[in-house]
Design an enzyme around this catalytic site. Structure first.
Site: not given
Length: 266
Positions: A67, A206
Site C-alpha cells: 500500500s 504504511t
C-alpha cells in the site's frame, strides 16, 4: 543529536543527488535484534544529501510496495483525471469489504489514511495499463513491472521497489519534481500528513503484503519524511513478516531510531 553514522561503510547505490552514496550504521541493528526482526531502515538528511542504513544489501533489494503504492497511484489518478480533485468522494457501494473502516464514503485523504484498497484498485482500473506504465516510467518507480493484473500488481504480483528507491521517489515528490503538476503533488502531500507535532510534521504511508510464512515471509513498510524546522528527513523501512502481531513494529522500530537521532519524539 547522535552521530548520523557511527560505524561507516560507504557504497554507491544510486546516481541520484539524495542517495548517490549511503553509509552503514550498525548501531541501529540493536532495535531489529531486540524484536527478532529482519529488515532495513534508510534515513536521508536533505541538507547534507547524506543517507544511512543498518543494512546496505537490503537497502537496495526490491520488494512488493504493497500500500505504499497508493502514493504514486493517487498522483497518477489526479494526473489522468480519474480523480477529479482533492474533494472527490469515493462512494461505498454498500457491499462488505475486508475492513470496516473501508465501508463508508471516503475522500482522497480519507482513502489514503485508512489505506482503502478497493478505492485504489478502482482508480488503477480506470487509469488502465497504458497510462499506468507511462507514469511509472516517468517516475522511475521501482522495476516498473505492472504485469499480473492492473488492480493487484502492487499487492501480490511483479512490481518491486527498494527502500533506497522509495526515499528517492519521496524526495522528488517533496520537491515537486515528479513528472506531474505541482498542484497534484501538493494535494497528495497534504493527504499524507500523519502526525503534526509542535516541532515537526510527518508525511507517511504504511504498506503490508500479508504475513506469508517463516520460509517465505511477507513484507511490511513505513515510508515518508519528517519536516523539522528547515530540515527534511526522508525515510523508508521494510521488514519480513510472518506473524501479524509483529505489524506494529513497522512503525515502532523506525520511530525509536529517529528518536535516537533527535528527529522525532520516541
Amino acid at each position: 543529536m547522535k552521530t548520523f553514522a557511527a560505524y561507516v561503510i560507504t557504497a554507491c547505490l544510486s546516481s541520484t543527488a539524495l542517495a548517490s552514496s549511503i553509509t552503514e550504521n550498525t548501531s541501529w541493528n540493536k532495535e531489529f535484534s531486540a524484536e527478532a526482526v529482519n529488515g532495513v531502515f534508510v534515513l536521508c538528511k536533505s541538507s547534507s544529501k547524506s543517507c544511512a542504513t543498518n543494512n546496505l544489501a537490503r537497502a537496495s533489494k526490491e520488494y512488493l510496495p504493497a500500500s505504499t503504492f497508493k502514493i504514486p497511484n493517487a498522483i497518477i489518478g489526479l494526473e489522468t483525471g480519474v480523480i477529479k480533485n482533492e474533494h472527490q468522494v469515493f462512494k461505498w457501494d454498500g457491499k462488505p469489504r475486508a475492513m470496516k473502516q473501508w465501508e463508508r464514503d471516503l475522500s482522497l485523504r480519507g482513502a489514503i489514511q485508512v489505506s482503502a484498497v478497493p478505492v485504489f484498485q478502482q482508480i488503477a482500473r480506470e487509469v488502465g495499463e497504458v497510462r499506468m506504465q507511462k507514469y511509472l516510467k516517468k517516475f522511475s518507480y521501482g522495476n516498473q513491472n505492472i504485469s499480473g493484473g492492473i488492480d493487484k500488481f502492487w499487492l501480490e504480483d511483479q512490481l518491486r521497489i527498494s527502500a533506497v528507491n522509495q526515499v528517492e521517489f519521496l524526495e522528488s515528490l517533496f520537491l515537486n519534481k515528479l513528472s506531474a503538476s505541482k498542484e497534484n503533488q501538493l494535494i497528495v502531500k497534504e493527504a499524507l500528513v500523519t502526525e503534526a507535532a509542535p516541532e515537526y510534521l510527518v508525511h507517511s504511508k504504511t504498506g503490508f503484503s500479508g504475513v506469508g510464512t517463516e520460509s517465505n515471509p511477507g513484507v511490511a513498510w513505513w515510508v515518508g519524511w519528517v519536516e523539522k524546522g528547515t530540515e527534511v528527513y526522508f525515510f523508508a523501512f521494510n521488514m519480513d513478516i510472518d506473524n501479524e502481531n509483529k505489524l506494529p513494529l513497522r512503525k515502532s522500530i523506525p520511530t525509536k531510531i529517529m528518536a535516537s537521532e533527535g528527529i522525532i519524539g520516541g
